[in-house]
Design an enzyme around this catalytic site. Structure first.
Site, PDB file in Angstrom:
ATOM      1  N   GLU A  47       1.198  -1.462   0.192  1.00 25.80           N
ATOM      2  CA  GLU A  47      -0.022  -0.007   0.145  1.00 25.80           C
ATOM      3  C   GLU A  47       0.490   1.252   0.336  1.00 25.80           C
ATOM      4  O   GLU A  47       0.355   2.478  -0.313  1.00 25.80           O
ATOM      5  CB  GLU A  47      -1.133  -0.268   1.671  1.00 25.80           C
ATOM      6  N   ASN A  48       2.539   1.443  -0.056  1.00 25.52           N
ATOM      7  CA  ASN A  48       3.325   2.304  -0.295  1.00 25.52           C
ATOM      8  C   ASN A  48       3.163   3.046  -1.068  1.00 25.52           C
ATOM      9  O   ASN A  48       3.226   3.708  -2.391  1.00 25.52           O
ATOM     10  CB  ASN A  48       4.286   2.029   0.941  1.00 25.52           C
TER      11      ASN A  48
END
Lengths: 285, 302
Positions: free
Chosen positions: A85-86
């Site tokens: 998700e980064n």
């Protein structure tokens, strides 16, 4: 180090082998004796890795799943795609052990490295097959709490959703890793952070969730799966654990599969992949 | 316009008491610890912290008494689990937390960046995070289907602080690695502080506009702070100091432990140079890049 059993002693439970995608072959470098001893963490990582199908798009998450993705890539799912998700997308495992998804080895050689919107939009539009989650509590219908617990000792504040609620809401299925204890498996979560099957069949559709739901809860004692009615049942117990121990440590009357089996032990190739990666056993000891 | 300031001046000028401050937007990478520590040293109060996850910097600001409330998806120590000052503040002092998810924080900032009041999503339908939370409002799609959605309220931080590899004196900034929600957080913010490992000539930044993530005209202050993101990693400059996160976990279990930690690493060090001296040459060198991995050059010629 937990010694959980060996290939030779299946205990009270029958061994599942026909449905396992893992070849129980002897590794060229790990002896039979080495393979027969493994930690609980290694068993959970191997079990999580097996949830990943080859070619699937996976939201990897934090902690043990970071290794499960690597193990799956190196064994049965070489074409799996990992989303973080980064903003990282990887089609190859990170070259060395990572503690967080943003560690520099997870960036080096990534397929793409941009932003959260890039990966979250893929999740939102239904292009993520599987996501991994952790939680403080998981209930009978696979709902997760990672926000807060109110008990006799008062309020316990937990870190929060992170991306867990998003993954549980929007992936085609999700898998939870959890310590098996009665207070971690209540009949109903005290705070519903990440939606499972709500109160049962059809709930997700009723609230407007487009798809998805829990596929498995891999605990330190067993693997739970979910029926058509949305409720969890005991699908397999880890080697050396019996079914009664699991039900006694679950906060509701857990249904037991008629085909209860023993969770397959990690195979040689899986153990080799885990140990080559988590050399000091930070995640798996 | 030259916006280069010392960290002390940048925080003094652009982070007033009571401000809402977005930081840690690149998740576990490039967390602006040096800026956070200066906020603590200047004893800012009444701060609203905004960020997707926070790998211990929020915990430090909370432990130091700077924070009124938190708008975040996750607050803790990613490698170790809980963050104790955050827990104490919520459990014992009733600190307000607006529970968001990574995606809904992203949407709140994106709505803020676009200047629209909300953005719709299907995430978190049926989740308790939305209950009693002013960021969420139930709506139905106005188009065919009429499906239920959450409207996620726009969020415009007073100040967004980002750490990058390099910037020029105007604030044009290069960053590589993962961006998380930094691009939205910068555009949603009323003011922006860019903290860079290196301040470089404008030609360096202009040579590779695809790597420019922040245009200088949005930036109010530029601070040069080598190792300013330690213990979080900066790709191409230093790796993550895993032991530091582990030690923080072990050394901040009680209020007095946390106070002692803050004295040692924040209050009793004048600035980042003193912090690095305390960290020690050996540790700093050990974290440095051991094997460079340069990208192939991109030809912008025509």
């Amino acid at each position: 180090m937990f010694e959980l059993g060996s290939f030779g002693s299946a205990g009270q439970t029958r061994r599942l082998s026909s449905t396992s995608s893992i070849a129980m072959c002897q590794s060229p470098t790990l002896s039979a004796e080495t393979v027969s001893r493994y930690t609980l963490g290694e068993l959970m990582v191997a079990s999580a890795a097996r949830e990943i199908g080859d070619g699937e798009v996976v939201f990897v998450g934090m902690r043990l799943p970071l290794i499960a993705f690597v193990v799956a890539k190196k064994t049965h799912a070489p074409n799996a795609v990992g989303l973080f998700e980064n903003g990282v997308i990887r089609t190859t495992p990170a070259p060395e052990l990572i503690y967080t998804m943003a560690d520099p080895p997870n960036i080096l050689g990534a397929t793409e490295c941009l932003d959260m919107k890039g990966v979250m939009s893929l999740l939102h539009s239904g292009r993520v097959d599987l996501g991994f989650l952790g939680a403080a509590e998981v209930d009978r219908f696979g709902n997760l709490n990672s926000t807060e617990v109110r008990g006799p000792q008062g309020l316990t504040r937990l870190p929060g959703s992170g991306g867990a609620c998003d993954i549980a809401s929007l992936a085609h299925r999700f898998v939870v890793l959890l310590e098996h204890a009665k207070q971690r498996l209540p009949e109903r979560v005290s705070f519903l952070t990440s939606p499972g099957n709500g109160d049962g069949h059809d709930w997700r559709k009723r609230v407007g969730l487009p798809r998805g739901g829990p596929a498995a809860v891999i605990t330190t004692k067993a693997v739970l799966r979910f029926g058509e009615d949305g409720e969890a049942y005991l699908a397999s117990v880890h080697p050396g654990v019996d079914g009664e121990e699991v039900t006694a440590n679950t906060g509701w009357k857990l249904r037991v599969s008629e085909n209860l089996v023993s969770t397959p032990a990690p195979g040689a190739a899986e153990l080799q992949a885990i140990r080559a990666y988590d050399k000091e056993g930070f995640w798996t000891k | 316009m030259d916006k280069l300031l010392s960290m002390r001046d940048a925080i003094q000028e652009w982070v007033p008491d009571g401000a809402s401050v977005a930081l840690g937007l690149q998740l576990e990478q490039m967390i602006p610890f040096a800026a956070g520590h200066e906020i603590i040293r200047q004893k800012k109060r009444g701060i609203t912290l905004i960020g997707p996850i926070s790998d211990i910097l929020f915990d430090q600001l909370i432990g130091a008494g700077c924070v009124k409330q938190v708008m975040a998806a996750w607050v803790g120590n990613v490698m170790m689990g809980s963050a104790y000052s955050f827990r104490r503040a919520v459990e014992q002092d009733g600190m307000k937390v607006f529970n968001l998810t990574n995606l809904t924080l992203l949407l709140a900032l994106e709505a803020g960046a676009m200047g629209v009041p909300f953005l719709p999503t299907r995430t978190a339908l049926g989740s308790d995070v939305a209950k009693g939370n002013h960021f969420f409002c139930a709506i139905f799609s106005p188009f065919e289907g009429k499906e239920p959605l959450w409207a996620v309220r726009a969020l415009n931080p007073d100040v967004t602080i980002v750490h990058v590899q390099r910037a020029d004196r105007e604030g044009n900034a290069h960053c590589w690695g993962n961006f998380g929600v930094m691009l939205e957080g910068v555009r949603a913010a009323k003011r922006v502080i860019v903290v860079a490992e290196e301040v470089v000539e404008p030609e360096v930044v202009a040579s590779d506009p695809n790597r420019t993530v922040i245009p200088g005209f949005l930036v109010n202050a530029v601070v040069e702070s080598p190792f300013g993101a330690h213990p979080s990693p900066v790709q191409g400059y230093y790796k993550r100091d895993d032991a530091f996160f582990r030690q923080y976990h072990e050394q901040t279990r009680t209020k007095s432990d946390s106070d002692a930690w803050l004295r040692r690493w924040v209050y009793d060090v004048a600035d980042r140079r003193a912090y690095l001296n305390q960290l020690g040459v050996c540790r700093v060198e050990r974290l440095g890049v051991k094997q460079h991995a340069y990208a192939a050059p991109a030809d912008y010629g025509y």
